[in-house]
Motif scaffolding. Structure first.
Motif, PDB file in Angstrom:
ATOM      1  N   LYS A   1       0.885  -1.162   0.000  1.00 54.23           N
ATOM      2  CA  LYS A   1       0.000   0.000   0.000  1.00 54.23           C
ATOM      3  C   LYS A   1       0.920   1.208   0.000  1.00 54.23           C
ATOM      4  N   ILE A   2       0.532   2.278  -0.706  1.00 49.80           N
ATOM      5  CA  ILE A   2       1.432   3.424  -0.730  1.00 49.80           C
ATOM      6  C   ILE A   2       0.736   4.740  -0.346  1.00 49.80           C
ATOM      7  N   ALA A   3       1.489   5.560   0.376  1.00 49.10           N
ATOM      8  CA  ALA A   3       0.953   6.848   0.825  1.00 49.10           C
ATOM      9  C   ALA A   3       1.974   7.944   0.573  1.00 49.10           C
ATOM     10  N   LEU A   4       1.462   9.172   0.482  1.00 51.39           N
ATOM     11  CA  LEU A   4       2.340  10.331   0.437  1.00 51.39           C
ATOM     12  C   LEU A   4       2.421  10.882   1.853  1.00 51.39           C
ATOM     13  N   GLY A   5       3.609  11.306   2.276  1.00 45.54           N
ATOM     14  CA  GLY A   5       3.775  11.920   3.598  1.00 45.54           C
ATOM     15  C   GLY A   5       4.604  13.175   3.456  1.00 45.54           C
ATOM     16  N   SER A   6       3.925  14.296   3.161  1.00 46.86           N
ATOM     17  CA  SER A   6       4.652  15.532   2.851  1.00 46.86           C
ATOM     18  C   SER A   6       4.217  16.689   3.741  1.00 46.86           C
TER      19      SER A   6
ATOM     20  N   SER B   1       4.210  19.667   2.567  1.00 47.27           N
ATOM     21  CA  SER B   1       3.821  20.750   1.655  1.00 47.27           C
ATOM     22  C   SER B   1       2.320  20.920   1.503  1.00 47.27           C
ATOM     23  N   LYS B   2       1.911  22.201   1.501  1.00 46.82           N
ATOM     24  CA  LYS B   2       0.505  22.518   1.236  1.00 46.82           C
ATOM     25  C   LYS B   2       0.245  22.537  -0.269  1.00 46.82           C
ATOM     26  N   ASN B   3       1.303  22.421  -1.049  1.00 50.08           N
ATOM     27  CA  ASN B   3       1.164  22.409  -2.507  1.00 50.08           C
ATOM     28  C   ASN B   3       1.230  20.989  -3.077  1.00 50.08           C
ATOM     29  N   ALA B   4       1.156  19.999  -2.205  1.00 54.87           N
ATOM     30  CA  ALA B   4       1.383  18.615  -2.650  1.00 54.87           C
ATOM     31  C   ALA B   4       0.397  18.156  -3.730  1.00 54.87           C
ATOM     32  N   ILE B   5      -0.876  18.431  -3.513  1.00 55.76           N
ATOM     33  CA  ILE B   5      -1.890  17.962  -4.479  1.00 55.76           C
ATOM     34  C   ILE B   5      -1.636  18.579  -5.863  1.00 55.76           C
ATOM     35  N   LEU B   6      -1.371  19.882  -5.852  1.00 60.81           N
ATOM     36  CA  LEU B   6      -1.099  20.594  -7.099  1.00 60.81           C
ATOM     37  C   LEU B   6       0.081  19.950  -7.842  1.00 60.81           C
ATOM     38  N   ILE B   7       1.135  19.660  -7.095  1.00 59.51           N
ATOM     39  CA  ILE B   7       2.331  19.077  -7.707  1.00 59.51           C
ATOM     40  C   ILE B   7       2.041  17.671  -8.242  1.00 59.51           C
TER      41      ILE B   7
ATOM     42  N   VAL C   1      -1.166  12.328   2.777  1.00 61.73           N
ATOM     43  CA  VAL C   1      -1.098  13.184   3.971  1.00 61.73           C
ATOM     44  C   VAL C   1      -0.171  14.342   3.588  1.00 61.73           C
ATOM     45  N   ASP C   2      -0.695  15.569   3.683  1.00 56.90           N
ATOM     46  CA  ASP C   2       0.120  16.719   3.275  1.00 56.90           C
ATOM     47  C   ASP C   2       0.051  17.840   4.314  1.00 56.90           C
ATOM     48  N   GLY C   3       0.644  18.965   3.967  1.00 53.91           N
ATOM     49  CA  GLY C   3       0.742  20.095   4.895  1.00 53.91           C
ATOM     50  C   GLY C   3      -0.588  20.744   5.246  1.00 53.91           C
ATOM     51  N   THR C   4      -1.637  20.392   4.519  1.00 56.37           N
ATOM     52  CA  THR C   4      -2.947  20.948   4.876  1.00 56.37           C
ATOM     53  C   THR C   4      -3.571  20.124   6.008  1.00 56.37           C
ATOM     54  N   ILE C   5      -3.008  18.966   6.267  1.00 56.73           N
ATOM     55  CA  ILE C   5      -3.573  18.054   7.274  1.00 56.73           C
ATOM     56  C   ILE C   5      -2.754  18.042   8.561  1.00 56.73           C
ATOM     57  N   VAL C   6      -1.430  18.044   8.415  1.00 53.51           N
ATOM     58  CA  VAL C   6      -0.593  17.915   9.624  1.00 53.51           C
ATOM     59  C   VAL C   6      -0.334  19.276  10.266  1.00 53.51           C
ATOM     60  N   SER C   7      -0.135  19.249  11.579  1.00 56.40           N
ATOM     61  CA  SER C   7       0.128  20.515  12.245  1.00 56.40           C
ATOM     62  C   SER C   7       1.565  20.607  12.758  1.00 56.40           C
TER      63      SER C   7
ATOM     64  N   PRO D   1       6.782  12.904  14.297  1.00 51.11           N
ATOM     65  CA  PRO D   1       6.347  11.742  13.502  1.00 51.11           C
ATOM     66  C   PRO D   1       4.931  11.863  12.963  1.00 51.11           C
ATOM     67  N   GLU D   2       4.238  12.995  13.272  1.00 47.19           N
ATOM     68  CA  GLU D   2       2.805  13.111  12.967  1.00 47.19           C
ATOM     69  C   GLU D   2       2.444  12.714  11.523  1.00 47.19           C
ATOM     70  N   VAL D   3       3.170  13.273  10.560  1.00 47.32           N
ATOM     71  CA  VAL D   3       2.815  13.041   9.155  1.00 47.32           C
ATOM     72  C   VAL D   3       2.854  11.549   8.798  1.00 47.32           C
ATOM     73  N   PHE D   4       3.865  10.836   9.300  1.00 45.68           N
ATOM     74  CA  PHE D   4       3.991   9.413   8.958  1.00 45.68           C
ATOM     75  C   PHE D   4       3.026   8.549   9.770  1.00 45.68           C
ATOM     76  N   LEU D   5       2.778   8.937  11.024  1.00 51.20           N
ATOM     77  CA  LEU D   5       1.822   8.167  11.838  1.00 51.20           C
ATOM     78  C   LEU D   5       0.419   8.275  11.247  1.00 51.20           C
ATOM     79  N   ARG D   6       0.099   9.481  10.756  1.00 48.83           N
ATOM     80  CA  ARG D   6      -1.216   9.645  10.114  1.00 48.83           C
ATOM     81  C   ARG D   6      -1.286   8.792   8.847  1.00 48.83           C
ATOM     82  N   GLY D   7      -0.191   8.753   8.105  1.00 49.42           N
ATOM     83  CA  GLY D   7      -0.135   7.938   6.885  1.00 49.42           C
ATOM     84  C   GLY D   7      -0.382   6.473   7.203  1.00 49.42           C
ATOM     85  N   ALA D   8       0.312   5.968   8.232  1.00 51.64           N
ATOM     86  CA  ALA D   8       0.172   4.558   8.609  1.00 51.64           C
ATOM     87  C   ALA D   8      -1.274   4.260   9.009  1.00 51.64           C
ATOM     88  N   LYS D   9      -1.847   5.187   9.782  1.00 49.96           N
ATOM     89  CA  LYS D   9      -3.218   4.997  10.257  1.00 49.96           C
ATOM     90  C   LYS D   9      -4.197   4.910   9.071  1.00 49.96           C
ATOM     91  N   LEU D  10      -4.017   5.825   8.119  1.00 52.52           N
ATOM     92  CA  LEU D  10      -4.903   5.812   6.947  1.00 52.52           C
ATOM     93  C   LEU D  10      -4.720   4.538   6.120  1.00 52.52           C
TER      94      LEU D  10
END
Ligand code: BG6
Ligand code: MG
Length: 220
Positions: free
Chosen positions: A108-113, A115-121, A135-141, A147-156
């Motif tokens: 399974k593959i996820a993005l963990g960035s 950047s708030k521009n991730a979707i555009l890119i 999971v991008d900069g619009t979601i993580v704080s 580790p937030e960005v990657f933990l959210r990725g794993a959870k999803l």
């Protein structure tokens, strides 16, 4: 057993790290703060606001919230101009094949960035439909090395951290992966990437992800 792969975006998937560098250099110079490769390395993987705060801190400058918003807007507008014409030709060597191979091999593959521009890119480089989760900069704080960005990725992905393997080009990102309890393949310059399980100069070195993992990653 590794079942999920989480990819950073800037500097792993697409060659955009150079544009962040140019844009921050422009901002730092306007604020008369010295800025070179060493400073830039410390901003990789760090969110837009945290990057500005670091630069201001290096220059010993304090700004109001409004003034910060002004510089953040200038930085992002300039960055957006730089990436306005990016196309799949700016994908980094080996990434397309690696994503294809990973999917075919059942990961399974996820993005963990950050950047708030991730979707555009991802849209511009035709990879918007390639990820199971984004999971991008619009979601993580919290910025990497949190580790937030990657933990959210794993959870999803519905996986445990130890079932995930992260691809990162930034020191803050490698630390974020390790803080998340994940395995990490660092991509790029070996001297800057402490703590990774393996370092490759280019993703081209990974011709078969399954065999690469069994050869270089100690799975739990
Ligand atoms: C990270 C980059 O992926 O995203 C950083 O490595 C960047 O350099 C951060 O500052 C935030 O990006 P953006 O596109 O939201 O300004
Ligand atoms: Mg990166």
């Amino acid at each position: 057993m590794i079942r999920g792969l989480i990819f950073d975006l800037d500097g792993v998937i697409v060659d955009t790290a150079k544009y962040h560098f140019i844009a921050w250099k422009k901002i730092a110079e306007s604020l008369k703060i010295p800025f070179g490769e060493t400073e830039n390395e410390k901003l990789k993987g760090v969110s837009r606001i945290d990057s500005l705060n670091k630069i201001l801190n290096w220059g010993g400058i304090e700004l109001s919230k409004k003034e910060k918003e002004y510089w953040l807007d200038i930085k992002n507008s300039f960055y957006l101009k730089c990436i306005s014409k990016i196309s799949p030709s700016e994908l980094l060597p080996g990434i397309s094949k690696l994503i294809e191979d990973s999917k075919q091999s059942g990961f399974k593959i996820a993005l963990g960035s950050a950047s708030k521009n991730a979707i555009l890119i991802l849209e511009k480089v035709n990879l918007i439909n390639s990820f199971d989760e984004i999971v991008d900069g619009t979601i993580v704080s919290l910025s990497k090395p949190s580790p937030e960005v990657f933990l959210r990725g794993a959870k999803l992905l519905k996986l445990l951290p130890e079932q995930c393997l992260v691809f990162e080009d930034a020191q803050s990102g490698v630390f974020a992966a390790k803080n998340a309890g994940m395995k990490c393949i660092a991509v790029g310059n070996t001297v800057n990437l402490e703590g990774a399980d393996v370092v490759v100069e280019s993703l081209k070195e990974i011709s078969d992800i399954k065999s690469f993992i069994s050869e270089y990653i100690i799975e739990e």
